[in-house]
Design a protein around this motif. Structure first.
Motif, mmCIF file in Angstrom:
data_model
loop_
_atom_site.group_PDB
_atom_site.id
_atom_site.type_symbol
_atom_site.label_atom_id
_atom_site.label_comp_id
_atom_site.label_asym_id
_atom_site.label_seq_id
_atom_site.Cartn_x
_atom_site.Cartn_y
_atom_site.Cartn_z
ATOM 1 N N ARG A 172 0.823 -1.202 0.000
ATOM 2 C CA ARG A 172 0.000 0.000 0.000
ATOM 3 C C ARG A 172 0.862 1.258 0.000
ATOM 4 N N MET A 173 1.920 1.228 0.762
ATOM 5 C CA MET A 173 2.795 2.388 0.818
ATOM 6 C C MET A 173 3.522 2.589 -0.513
ATOM 7 N N ARG A 174 3.988 1.484 -1.049
ATOM 8 C CA ARG A 174 4.664 1.565 -2.335
ATOM 9 C C ARG A 174 3.705 2.118 -3.391
ATOM 10 N N ALA A 175 2.478 1.585 -3.379
ATOM 11 C CA ALA A 175 1.484 2.051 -4.341
ATOM 12 C C ALA A 175 1.202 3.531 -4.152
ATOM 13 N N GLY A 176 1.258 3.965 -2.899
ATOM 14 C CA GLY A 176 0.991 5.364 -2.611
ATOM 15 C C GLY A 176 2.187 6.268 -2.858
ATOM 16 N N GLY A 177 3.244 5.708 -3.366
ATOM 17 C CA GLY A 177 4.386 6.538 -3.731
ATOM 18 C C GLY A 177 5.482 6.597 -2.684
#
Lengths: 140, 140
Positions: free
Chosen positions: A30-35
């Motif tokens: 989720r964090m990776r997806a959120g940048g």
DNA sequence: CGGCATGTGAGAACTGTTGTCGACTGTGCG
DNA sequence: CGCACAGTCGACAACAGTTCTCACATGCCG
């Protein structure tokens, strides 16, 4: 000494905007997806630190994966949909009293308990369901 | 068709002479130590077959390892001493009804639940009283 | 600002579990 | 009893989740 780092703050933030459970890997994704750029190791470390601090609660899924939830404030239990994963918090003085009483009858002290209820929520149950009377035989 | 094999019988036997929980790996080690030749895969298969048959109950430790226990087939819960690991089976129509009712109120169907009660048993709580019935050696 | 203990992150290592596949063996049948 | 064969075994590979390692970066304190 414990430092405030960008990553630790970010992990904390994820659980703030999150309802229900998340595994460490989900948090990471989720964090990776959120940048956010963060390492998996760091997520594990941050999550464990939060558990140690009592800010997160951790349990294990049936598959052995550790999942975390932010909800250490008041005592309650979870009602989880096994299809969509939606989680509702429920409380039950009844069951609290029952657990304490039963434990006391066996001479146990300093009693805690964990209770999770699993089912299929109304939304997930609506589609094609073979048996109209689906009484599970094993549970009562 | 399901066969009776030496290995399956042996795994069954291990749980018969065992009190409390054992992990698949412990079962394997124990059998090897006892002179039985058996593969680890076979232990996993046998144990899972027993779980499917309802002869064993499986839960997860905090470390994510699956442990198994031979317990009665009817629905019940466990009262576990966090010190010595002694386990007692308890039943509670109260809590069953409560769980079903609460789940039903939220529109959930096909409801199951897990409930574990942890505490310190009388023997382990007594300060300087070495209990005559002591903990089995390899309990978690 | 400067020192340095602490945190980070990519990847390796580790652990428990499941899958693979050729060899083996109960089981039912004649 | 012996045969055929599906179910089973077991060594090993593969996998997933988690933890460890270590060189590098960075927050904290003076």
């Amino acid at each position: 000494m414990i430092r405030n780092t960008r990553q630790r703050t970010a992990v904390n933030a994820v659980f703030e905007e999150l309802e229900g459970f998340a595994s460490a890997q989900e948090v990471h994704a989720r964090m990776r997806a959120g940048g956010d750029s963060i390492g998996l190791s760091t997520v594990y470390r941050a999550v464990q630190a939060l558990v140690d601090d009592g800010e997160l609660d951790s349990i294990r899924t049936d598959s052995g994966e550790a999942i975390y939830r932010r909800c250490s404030t008041r005592h309650h239990h979870h009602l989880v949909c096994r299809v969509c994963g939606r989680t509702e918090e429920v409380e039950g003085p009844t069951v609290e009293r029952w657990a304490d009483r039963v434990a006391g009858e066996h001479g146990f002290v300093d009693v805690k308990h964990t209770l999770e209820i699993f089912g299929t929520c109304a939304a997930c149950h609506a589609p094609a369901e073979p048996s109209p009377v689906d009484a599970p035989a094993d549970q009562r």
